[in-house]
Motif scaffolding. Structure first.
Motif, PDB file in Angstrom:
ATOM      1  N   MET A 223       0.955  -1.210  -0.044  1.00 36.75           N
ATOM      2  CA  MET A 223       0.210  -0.035   0.072  1.00 36.75           C
ATOM      3  C   MET A 223       0.915   1.360   0.188  1.00 36.75           C
ATOM      4  SD  MET A 223      -2.764   0.886   2.871  1.00 36.75           S
ATOM      5  CE  MET A 223      -2.535   2.748   3.692  1.00 36.75           C
ATOM      6  N   ARG A 224       2.161   1.113   0.399  1.00 33.83           N
ATOM      7  CA  ARG A 224       3.125   2.449   0.641  1.00 33.83           C
ATOM      8  C   ARG A 224       3.380   2.992  -0.592  1.00 33.83           C
ATOM      9  NH1 ARG A 224       5.342   2.169   5.579  1.00 33.83           N
ATOM     10  NH2 ARG A 224       5.446   0.021   6.704  1.00 33.83           N
ATOM     11  N   GLU A 225       3.143   2.326  -1.951  1.00 35.70           N
ATOM     12  CA  GLU A 225       3.323   2.897  -3.125  1.00 35.70           C
ATOM     13  C   GLU A 225       2.010   3.883  -3.584  1.00 35.70           C
ATOM     14  OE1 GLU A 225       3.953   1.802  -7.726  1.00 35.70           O
ATOM     15  OE2 GLU A 225       3.772   0.103  -6.278  1.00 35.70           O
ATOM     16  N   HIS A 226       1.103   3.596  -2.810  1.00 34.23           N
ATOM     17  CA  HIS A 226      -0.252   4.395  -3.280  1.00 34.23           C
ATOM     18  C   HIS A 226      -0.944   5.086  -2.349  1.00 34.23           C
ATOM     19  CE1 HIS A 226       0.064   1.392  -6.450  1.00 34.23           C
ATOM     20  NE2 HIS A 226       0.074   0.653  -5.855  1.00 34.23           N
ATOM     21  N   MET A 227      -0.026   5.786  -1.436  1.00 37.01           N
ATOM     22  CA  MET A 227      -0.341   6.733  -0.416  1.00 37.01           C
ATOM     23  C   MET A 227       0.400   8.052  -0.385  1.00 37.01           C
ATOM     24  SD  MET A 227       0.797   5.020   3.126  1.00 37.01           S
ATOM     25  CE  MET A 227       2.955   5.268   3.613  1.00 37.01           C
ATOM     26  N   PRO A 228       0.130   9.205   0.173  1.00 36.76           N
ATOM     27  CA  PRO A 228       0.870  10.415  -0.078  1.00 36.76           C
ATOM     28  C   PRO A 228       2.139  10.236   0.554  1.00 36.76           C
ATOM     29  CG  PRO A 228      -1.312  10.683   0.883  1.00 36.76           C
ATOM     30  CD  PRO A 228      -1.296   9.336   0.948  1.00 36.76           C
ATOM     31  N   SER A 229       3.182  10.665  -0.058  1.00 39.25           N
ATOM     32  CA  SER A 229       4.507  10.365   0.403  1.00 39.25           C
ATOM     33  C   SER A 229       5.036  11.054   1.613  1.00 39.25           C
ATOM     34  CB  SER A 229       5.642  11.064  -1.030  1.00 39.25           C
ATOM     35  OG  SER A 229       5.379  12.386  -1.079  1.00 39.25           O
ATOM     36  N   SER A 230       4.089  11.903   2.204  1.00 40.37           N
ATOM     37  CA  SER A 230       4.511  12.562   3.333  1.00 40.37           C
ATOM     38  C   SER A 230       3.940  11.591   4.431  1.00 40.37           C
ATOM     39  CB  SER A 230       3.756  13.949   3.478  1.00 40.37           C
ATOM     40  OG  SER A 230       2.225  13.652   3.136  1.00 40.37           O
ATOM     41  N   ALA A 231       2.854  10.627   4.158  1.00 39.86           N
ATOM     42  CA  ALA A 231       2.413   9.821   5.280  1.00 39.86           C
ATOM     43  C   ALA A 231       3.348   8.909   5.696  1.00 39.86           C
ATOM     44  CB  ALA A 231       1.410   9.026   4.686  1.00 39.86           C
ATOM     45  N   ARG A 232       3.249   8.229   6.799  1.00 39.68           N
ATOM     46  CA  ARG A 232       4.131   7.428   7.485  1.00 39.68           C
ATOM     47  C   ARG A 232       3.369   6.150   8.209  1.00 39.68           C
ATOM     48  NH1 ARG A 232       7.052  10.095   4.965  1.00 39.68           N
ATOM     49  NH2 ARG A 232       8.740  11.244   5.469  1.00 39.68           N
ATOM     50  N   ILE A 233       3.894   4.667   7.829  1.00 34.57           N
ATOM     51  CA  ILE A 233       3.176   3.605   8.514  1.00 34.57           C
ATOM     52  C   ILE A 233       4.153   2.711   9.190  1.00 34.57           C
ATOM     53  CG2 ILE A 233       1.808   1.767   8.306  1.00 34.57           C
ATOM     54  CD1 ILE A 233       0.021   2.952   6.220  1.00 34.57           C
ATOM     55  N   HIS A 234       4.130   2.857  10.583  1.00 34.65           N
ATOM     56  CA  HIS A 234       5.083   1.844  11.106  1.00 34.65           C
ATOM     57  C   HIS A 234       4.329   0.597  11.900  1.00 34.65           C
ATOM     58  CE1 HIS A 234       6.785   5.727  11.027  1.00 34.65           C
ATOM     59  NE2 HIS A 234       5.799   6.162  11.774  1.00 34.65           N
ATOM     60  N   TYR A 235       4.992  -0.314  12.207  1.00 35.21           N
ATOM     61  CA  TYR A 235       4.459  -1.557  12.739  1.00 35.21           C
ATOM     62  C   TYR A 235       5.363  -2.256  13.727  1.00 35.21           C
ATOM     63  CZ  TYR A 235       5.808  -4.571   9.013  1.00 35.21           C
ATOM     64  OH  TYR A 235       6.496  -5.262   7.798  1.00 35.21           O
ATOM     65  N   ALA A 236       4.863  -2.903  14.781  1.00 35.94           N
ATOM     66  CA  ALA A 236       5.683  -3.948  15.365  1.00 35.94           C
ATOM     67  C   ALA A 236       4.635  -5.051  15.715  1.00 35.94           C
ATOM     68  CB  ALA A 236       6.023  -3.188  16.938  1.00 35.94           C
ATOM     69  N   VAL A 237       5.305  -6.279  15.718  1.00 37.39           N
ATOM     70  CA  VAL A 237       4.447  -7.558  16.091  1.00 37.39           C
ATOM     71  C   VAL A 237       4.878  -7.844  17.424  1.00 37.39           C
ATOM     72  CG1 VAL A 237       4.350 -10.068  15.693  1.00 37.39           C
ATOM     73  CG2 VAL A 237       4.977  -8.578  13.732  1.00 37.39           C
ATOM     74  N   THR A 238       3.593  -7.537  18.273  1.00 39.15           N
ATOM     75  CA  THR A 238       3.437  -7.503  19.743  1.00 39.15           C
ATOM     76  C   THR A 238       3.207  -8.818  20.236  1.00 39.15           C
ATOM     77  OG1 THR A 238       1.333  -7.050  19.706  1.00 39.15           O
ATOM     78  CG2 THR A 238       2.895  -5.307  19.744  1.00 39.15           C
ATOM     79  N   ASN A 239       2.821 -10.005  19.590  1.00 42.75           N
ATOM     80  CA  ASN A 239       2.524 -11.274  19.861  1.00 42.75           C
ATOM     81  C   ASN A 239       2.543 -12.282  18.598  1.00 42.75           C
ATOM     82  OD1 ASN A 239       1.519 -13.655  20.916  1.00 42.75           O
ATOM     83  ND2 ASN A 239      -0.624 -12.660  21.273  1.00 42.75           N
TER      84      ASN A 239
END
Length: 473
Positions: A223-239
């Motif tokens: 999805m990162r290719e298809h969102m505004p370049s200024s947006a940010r998405i981060h994640y962490a697997v917690t379980n």
């Protein structure tokens, strides 16, 4: 300094006690919503200074509000006092030396932030009392800025409903009016539930929740290719569902932080991430539930307040550091890379001055936010009341945020002088707002123009409660 302000001597008089309080809070770093000692320090100081204090506001035991004066206008100042995990560090040394292995530390300078805001509030309150004028100075003790979004809960509880203007600051390498740029964000936990089975004997009977998490992460990355370049998405697997590879994992969870420049843009991205999670659950025949943990709106600008803050900073001039401060700053800078130093200037839109260890200037307005825009729950406040924020120089130029080097400087002369300097600028602006109805009116007009046609949706839904620590039994 071109001239003086009546509040500056009042700041200087209270500064030793407030810097000592900042040091005590540094000594006992506490994480999100667990800032018991820090909140008690602030409460005790406020009561000793004659403020009327309410504690445990908006359902948060370590949040407080305090007020002095009567009538209007109501000028608010925001303070914070939470620390960060994993940044324990001895003070006054330029080498990595944790005090507690894995312990917390004030890697964002919030021990100074709360103390500096309270120092400005005390000076403004004392000036107001001596003037005999009507008006109120209100201090907000805000926990859990680091991912807890406490100010968003305060906004949701209506605690800013009668405020005319809100002021705040943040420790930094340089002195500037904070550009009204931050990323709106929302933090969401996605929990997948599947079916356990023997991974070798009966894999066909299993439905892997961990597979669903992995597929969700792949989907979001596409999805990162298809969102505004200024947006940010981060994640962490917690379980991960366990550590045994021969068991199909029946449960797994991943925590997402979605950011965008505008509030509505961010909420749309969160909806898309939720769709991807549902798709991952369909592909793996698992179930998914999601829970919003926290969220911040983006900062709204206020031309009138920013111009007034800049004027106060220029009247005050840059902070004055001594040879010992510069020597310690050079020791810290020896642990940094040239890229760290260049990045510090770039974040303020300034050309780098590689041999400058400490701030000696006021950054001109209009230089831009540069790189490194993050999120802050001050943004949520700025959607409900005219708000301005400044940056105060409290550490060596080039020091990365959220670093052991920043913690090491948290009790230094640099930190104390920078905190007093910021308090002087904020106290002087508070005095002006208490005596200049035209400035308050201009701030409100700018606020109305910024909000025109832009509905506010609190990034923290009504059913989300603060992520308070579980009390030990």
């Amino acid at each position: 300094m071109t001239n003086t302000d009546a509040t500056w001597p009042l700041v200087e008089a209270a500064s030793p006690a407030l810097c000592a309080m900042a040091d005590r809070i540094w000594d006992r770093p506490e994480l999100n919503f667990a800032e018991t000692a820090a909140a008690q320090e602030h409460e005790a100081m406020l009561r000793a200074e004659g403020f009327r204090v309410d504690t445990g506001v908006a359902g948060m035991p370590t949040a407080l509000m305090a007020e002095a004066g009567a009538g209007g206008p109501v000028i608010a100042i925001l303070g914070e006092y939470d620390a960060l995990p994993g940044l324990s560090q001895a003070a006054g040394t330029a080498e990595r030396r944790p005090l507690v292995t894995g312990g917390a530390g004030h890697g964002c300078g919030h021990n100074l932030l709360g103390a500096g805001s309270l120092l400005a509030a005390i000076a403004a309150k004392n000036w107001l009392a001596a003037s005999g004028l009507s008006g109120r100075v209100r201090y907000y003790g805000c926990p859990a800025e680091e991912g807890g979004s406490a100010k968003g809960f305060m906004v949701r509880a209506g605690l800013f409903g009668d405020v005319d203007v809100a002021i705040c600051w943040h420790p930094a390498p340089l002195v500037a009016v904070n550009p009204p740029m931050s990323l709106a964000c929302q933090e969401v936990v996605f929990r997948f539930t599947g079916r356990a089975s023997h991974a070798a004997a009966a894999p066909e009977l299993g439905r892997s929740a961990l597979d669903a998490v992995e597929l969700m992460n792949v989907g979001v990355n596409y999805m990162r290719e298809h969102m505004p370049s200024s947006a940010r998405i981060h994640y962490a697997v917690t379980n991960t569902g366990g550590h045994a590879p021969n068991v199909v994992q029946a449960e797994a969870a991943v925590r997402y932080l979605v950011r965008a420049q505008q509030l509505d843009e961010m909420l749309e991205l969160v909806d898309r991430v939720r769709d991807i999670a549902r798709g991952a659950a369909l592909m793996t025949q698992t179930r998914v539930e999601h829970e919003v943990v926290s969220g911040d709106a983006n900062l709204l600008g206020n031309e009138a307040l920013e111009a007034a803050m800049q004027a106060e900073l220029e009247r005050l001039g840059p902070p004055v550091f001594d040879d010992a401060d510069r020597a310690f700053a050079e020791e810290i800078r020896a642990t940094l890379s040239p890229a760290d130093i260049r990045a510090a200037f770039k974040r303020f839109g300034m050309p780098p001055v590689m041999d400058l260890p400490l701030c000696d200037r006021i950054v001109p307005r209009g230089m831009g936010a540069g790189d490194g825009v993050g999120s802050t729950d001050v943004g949520t406040v700025s959607w409900v009341v005219p708000t301005v924020q400044m940056r105060g120089a409290t550490y060596a130029i080039g020091t990365p945020g959220h670093s052991w080097q920043l913690v090491a400087q948290g009790k230094s002369g640099i930190a104390h002088k920078g905190t007093e300097h910021a308090a002087k600028a904020m106290a002087a602006l508070m005095k002006r707002l208490l005596t200049d109805p035209a400035l308050v009116a201009a701030a409100k007009a700018d606020f109305a123009a910024e909000r025109d046609g832009r509905p506010f949706v609190n990034p923290i839904p009504d059913d989300v409660m603060p992520d308070l620590p579980v009390a030990a039994e």
